[in-house]
Design a protein around this motif. Structure first.
Motif, PDB file in Angstrom:
ATOM      1  N   SER A   1       0.815  -1.221   0.000  1.00 37.18           N
ATOM      2  CA  SER A   1       0.000   0.000   0.000  1.00 37.18           C
ATOM      3  C   SER A   1       0.848   1.270   0.000  1.00 37.18           C
ATOM      4  N   GLU A   2       2.148   1.173   0.344  1.00 38.27           N
ATOM      5  CA  GLU A   2       3.009   2.345   0.436  1.00 38.27           C
ATOM      6  C   GLU A   2       3.869   2.540  -0.808  1.00 38.27           C
ATOM      7  N   ILE A   3       3.661   1.701  -1.842  1.00 39.09           N
ATOM      8  CA  ILE A   3       4.519   1.773  -3.035  1.00 39.09           C
ATOM      9  C   ILE A   3       4.385   3.134  -3.709  1.00 39.09           C
ATOM     10  N   ASP A   4       3.144   3.646  -3.818  1.00 41.13           N
ATOM     11  CA  ASP A   4       2.947   4.939  -4.474  1.00 41.13           C
ATOM     12  C   ASP A   4       3.714   6.050  -3.760  1.00 41.13           C
ATOM     13  N   ASP A   5       3.689   6.037  -2.404  1.00 42.06           N
ATOM     14  CA  ASP A   5       4.404   7.080  -1.649  1.00 42.06           C
ATOM     15  C   ASP A   5       5.915   6.979  -1.862  1.00 42.06           C
ATOM     16  N   TYR A   6       6.438   5.757  -1.808  1.00 43.68           N
ATOM     17  CA  TYR A   6       7.882   5.596  -1.928  1.00 43.68           C
ATOM     18  C   TYR A   6       8.387   5.782  -3.347  1.00 43.68           C
ATOM     19  N   SER A   7       7.471   5.795  -4.344  1.00 48.04           N
ATOM     20  CA  SER A   7       7.920   6.003  -5.725  1.00 48.04           C
ATOM     21  C   SER A   7       8.310   7.453  -5.984  1.00 48.04           C
ATOM     22  N   GLU A   8       7.972   8.351  -5.051  1.00 47.36           N
ATOM     23  CA  GLU A   8       8.299   9.766  -5.248  1.00 47.36           C
ATOM     24  C   GLU A   8       9.810   9.997  -5.239  1.00 47.36           C
ATOM     25  N   THR A   9      10.521   9.267  -4.367  1.00 46.11           N
ATOM     26  CA  THR A   9      11.982   9.473  -4.259  1.00 46.11           C
ATOM     27  C   THR A   9      12.697   9.130  -5.565  1.00 46.11           C
ATOM     28  N   PRO A  10      12.511   7.938  -6.148  1.00 41.93           N
ATOM     29  CA  PRO A  10      13.190   7.682  -7.432  1.00 41.93           C
ATOM     30  C   PRO A  10      12.673   8.581  -8.547  1.00 41.93           C
ATOM     31  N   TYR A  11      11.413   9.036  -8.457  1.00 43.66           N
ATOM     32  CA  TYR A  11      10.899   9.946  -9.484  1.00 43.66           C
ATOM     33  C   TYR A  11      11.687  11.260  -9.478  1.00 43.66           C
ATOM     34  N   LEU A  12      11.985  11.795  -8.270  1.00 36.03           N
ATOM     35  CA  LEU A  12      12.773  13.031  -8.171  1.00 36.03           C
ATOM     36  C   LEU A  12      14.196  12.817  -8.683  1.00 36.03           C
ATOM     37  N   LEU A  13      14.762  11.629  -8.400  1.00 34.31           N
ATOM     38  CA  LEU A  13      16.113  11.342  -8.885  1.00 34.31           C
ATOM     39  C   LEU A  13      16.132  11.226 -10.405  1.00 34.31           C
ATOM     40  N   LEU A  14      15.069  10.724 -11.002  1.00 31.38           N
ATOM     41  CA  LEU A  14      14.981  10.669 -12.461  1.00 31.38           C
ATOM     42  C   LEU A  14      14.890  12.078 -13.039  1.00 31.38           C
ATOM     43  N   GLN A  15      14.102  12.948 -12.388  1.00 32.22           N
ATOM     44  CA  GLN A  15      13.975  14.336 -12.867  1.00 32.22           C
ATOM     45  C   GLN A  15      15.301  15.083 -12.758  1.00 32.22           C
ATOM     46  N   SER A  16      16.053  14.799 -11.675  1.00 34.53           N
ATOM     47  CA  SER A  16      17.323  15.512 -11.475  1.00 34.53           C
ATOM     48  C   SER A  16      18.419  15.016 -12.412  1.00 34.53           C
ATOM     49  N   GLY A  17      18.204  13.887 -13.056  1.00 31.04           N
ATOM     50  CA  GLY A  17      19.206  13.364 -13.988  1.00 31.04           C
ATOM     51  C   GLY A  17      20.186  12.409 -13.361  1.00 31.04           C
ATOM     52  N   LYS A  18      20.010  12.079 -12.075  1.00 27.94           N
ATOM     53  CA  LYS A  18      20.923  11.109 -11.452  1.00 27.94           C
ATOM     54  C   LYS A  18      20.779   9.745 -12.102  1.00 27.94           C
ATOM     55  N   TYR A  19      19.542   9.357 -12.411  1.00 30.03           N
ATOM     56  CA  TYR A  19      19.288   8.134 -13.164  1.00 30.03           C
ATOM     57  C   TYR A  19      19.030   8.519 -14.616  1.00 30.03           C
ATOM     58  N   LYS A  20      19.816   7.979 -15.517  1.00 26.35           N
ATOM     59  CA  LYS A  20      19.734   8.324 -16.930  1.00 26.35           C
ATOM     60  C   LYS A  20      18.773   7.376 -17.642  1.00 26.35           C
ATOM     61  N   VAL A  21      17.782   7.952 -18.307  1.00 27.96           N
ATOM     62  CA  VAL A  21      16.854   7.150 -19.120  1.00 27.96           C
ATOM     63  C   VAL A  21      17.249   7.239 -20.589  1.00 27.96           C
ATOM     64  N   LYS A  22      17.678   8.442 -21.037  1.00 31.68           N
ATOM     65  CA  LYS A  22      18.140   8.626 -22.415  1.00 31.68           C
ATOM     66  C   LYS A  22      19.663   8.496 -22.443  1.00 31.68           C
ATOM     67  N   VAL A  23      20.171   7.493 -23.170  1.00 33.47           N
ATOM     68  CA  VAL A  23      21.617   7.247 -23.291  1.00 33.47           C
ATOM     69  C   VAL A  23      21.931   7.116 -24.773  1.00 33.47           C
ATOM     70  N   ASN A  24      22.734   8.070 -25.293  1.00 31.67           N
ATOM     71  CA  ASN A  24      23.119   8.047 -26.716  1.00 31.67           C
ATOM     72  C   ASN A  24      21.902   7.985 -27.630  1.00 31.67           C
TER      73      ASN A  24
END
Length: 633
Positions: free
Chosen positions: A14-37
């Motif tokens: 039941s807490e998955i939605d709440d805890y997904s906010e942290t990796p979402y912010l890291l994706l926005q900040s560019g720490k986790y790269k989704v687009k590579v080359n």
């Protein structure tokens, strides 16, 4: 990851939605790269074989993992839920346009998308009843189904409208756009004939009595009478745009389900790929260990061959030495015989003694000659035994060579004992009984003779133990052959140089060759199989024993009797090739299982046409494994 491993155990579903906010912010900040080359990748599955995704594939992967089975950890679901949100919110421009099925184009003569139709698509046909018409026929649905068959309706219902004295027909079409096309086609045809709904409503009482038709719409749906009642019972009102939107929603639902299935399938495929790689690495390790074992076996075999050669050379040198020593002793005895001949001038008593000594000397000489011949025979037997064991029993080579050494030692002791006995006899005849030196010498020789006898008994006991050990080695070799036969049966056959052959089993090829010359291709196969099966059954009959004895005594052996009536008849009817095949099978069966008369498996060298040794089988299997490894690499 965005969440530590300590926190992962504390996350509930039941807490998955709440805890997904942290990796979402890291994706926005560019720490986790989704687009590579220029390509899209999942930053949370970097160890997987598949790295690059299209937008549709990646969002399907993220959605599938976030909604995955219970085997997925809460951390994985939270991370992939954040990735799915990021793709939808931040990278929506990467989405590929989804192709949609074409919607029928509506021209000016067709209903506009805003028109309200009865769904599923239906057509209405009104037929006023004339005096000449048969009312029962017109009320028969089968009649109208046949009459309107060119429009492909799925169902037709006919109603009697009492107040207007008309027959009303409702034709139901498919719910897809093809059904819509059929309904509008019906309407167009009646319109072209001047029998549309407009003409029906505007007709006068004296108008010609004919059928009118049109598509069922809201006006008909809401009308009174049996037609309106039926339409409201089985249909509902929909516009073309409403139906298009419903179809599009259904397609989107199907696409979402398929996307989730694809994501789960990709995940399962990754697991299978990982399992495959793990198994491949394990197999590679096993092959490397097998290679090391083979190399160690080859080195050990080479050492054994070198030791065997050295032992043979030593045995031959020892044989040469013993032969030279025997020749020397024979020359010495001949010299003694000449000395005795010179003393013939002595007294009669001395002459009698000399004659007796000469007879004993001749007997000793014959004994030594006999010993020499026996020595040569034993040496030849030893050499044959060494060659045989070198070919078939390398693993028992040391034991056999030791046995040969003990056998030569035994023969040497026997010869030395005979020599000492001869010396004692000569000294008894030539020496003086009162000579103390002679007595002392004879006592020493007697003691030496007893020691040699004791040593000979010890050698015989050792020989007996070695013979027992050799029999045990032979038993182990036979057990190893049986295990190899069981393990290789069905894997190796006549198509390889080394394999398992059933001794006493007929070769079908000669039967097939002769049948091909007498029958057609199809008949030849059947006839050859029947003939081969018949003679295989004859071979297994104990009552048929076409053998005869050749030779006498120990040299007597059983051979196939060429004059046997069945063999002569076979040779006359089917030729020499088939006859020789049956003869060979008889010889094999008589050699391997003469009493049971059934086929026996045996390790066989097909290249040379003989029984294969254990060394040949092991070498062949090792080479086969090497070739298999080269093919895989």
């Amino acid at each position: 990851m965005g969440i530590s491993s300590d926190e992962e155990d504390e996350i509930s579903e039941s807490e998955i939605d709440d805890y997904s906010e942290t990796p979402y912010l890291l994706l926005q900040s560019g720490k986790y790269k989704v687009k590579v080359n220029g390509m899209l990748r999942c930053p949370f599955c970097s160890g997987k074989k598949k790295q690059d995704y299209k937008y549709k594939e990646l969002i399907a992967h993220a959605s599938g993992v976030s909604k995955g089975s219970a085997s997925r950890s809460a951390l994985q679901k939270a991370n992939h839920l954040a990735l799915a949100k990021f793709l939808e919110n931040e990278l929506a421009g990467y989405a590929e346009p989804v192709s949609r099925p074409p919607v029928p184009q509506l021209n000016e003569s067709e209903p506009k998308p805003g028109d309200v139709f009865v769904f599923p698509w239906m057509g209405i046909v009104i037929n006023p009843l004339k005096e000449s018409d048969d009312k029962d026929v017109l009320l028969d649905s089968a009649y109208w189904l046949n009459r309107l068959s060119r429009f492909k309706p799925v169902e037709v219902n006919a109603f009697w409208v009492e107040q207007d004295s008309i027959v009303g027909v409702i034709a139901t079409f498919d719910s897809d756009w093809g059904g819509f096309a059929s309904a509008t086609e019906l309407e167009k045809e009646f319109e072209n004939e001047g029998c549309s709904k407009k003409e029906w409503t505007e007709r006068s009482e004296d108008s010609e009595s004919k059928a009118y038709g049109w598509c069922a719409r809201a006006e008909d749906y809401n009308s009174a009478g049996p037609i309106g009642q039926y339409l409201s019972d089985v249909g509902k009102l929909r516009t073309v745009s409403d139906i298009s939107q419903e179809n599009e929603q259904d397609r989107n639902i199907v696409l979402d389900k398929l996307s989730n299935i694809i994501a789960l399938t990709n995940e399962d495929l990754s697991k299978v790929q990982y399992s495959y790689n793990k198994t491949a690495m394990s197999l590679q390790k096993v092959l490397e260990e097998k290679k090391n074992l083979h190399e160690a076996y080859a080195d050990e075999t080479k050492k054994m061959q070198q030791m065997s050669l050295q032992n043979i050379q030593r045995i031959l040198a020892e044989k040469e030495r013993l032969s030279d020593e025997l020749d020397f002793k024979m020359r010495k005895l001949q010299s003694w015989a000449k000395d005795l001949d010179k003393k013939e001038a002595l007294t009669e008593l001395e002459r009698q003694k000399l004659d007796e000594d000469k007879k004993k000397s001749d007997a000793m000489n014959k004994s030594l000659q006999l010993a020499s011949r026996e020595q040569k025979k034993a040496d030849e037997s030893v050499l044959r035994l060494v060659e045989e064991h070198k070919r078939q029993k390398e693993e028992a080579l040391n034991t056999i060579l030791h046995l040969e050494k003990q056998l030569d030692t035994k023969q040497t002791l026997e010869m030395e004992i005979q020599e000492l006995k001869g010396k004692l006899q000569v000294m008894k005849h030539l020496g003086d009984d009162d000579d103390e030196a002679v007595k002392e010498k004879m006592k020493e020789m007697n003691d030496e003779l007893e020691e040699k006898k004791a040593e000979l008994e010890g050698v015989e006991q050792m020989n007996s133990a070695l013979m027992t050990k050799e029999r045990q080695s032979n038993d182990e070799i036979q057990a190893a052959r049986k295990k190899l036969i069981v393990g290789l049966t069905g894997l190796l056959g006549a198509q390889t140089d080394i394999g398992v052959k059933r001794m006493g089993e007929l070769d079908e090829k000669p039967f097939l060759n002769v049948c091909k010359r007498r029958y057609s291709a199809d008949e030849a196969t059947v006839e050859a199989a029947t003939l081969c099966s018949t003679w295989q059954e004859n071979l297994s009959k104990p009552s048929w024993h076409p053998f005869k004895l050749e030779g006498t005594g120990d040299n007597a052996k059983e051979v196939v009797d060429e004059e046997d009536e069945q063999l002569k008849k076979l040779k006359g009817e089917w030729g020499v090739e088939v006859h020789n095949t049956v003869k060979t099978a008889l010889e094999e069966m008589n050699e391997y299982n003469g009493s049971g008369r059934y086929t026996t498996p045996e390790l066989w060298n097909f290249k040379e046409g003989r029984k294969a040794t254990l060394k040949e089988v092991i070498t062949f299997i090792s080479n086969d494994i090497k070739s298999l490894k080269r093919k895989r690499t």
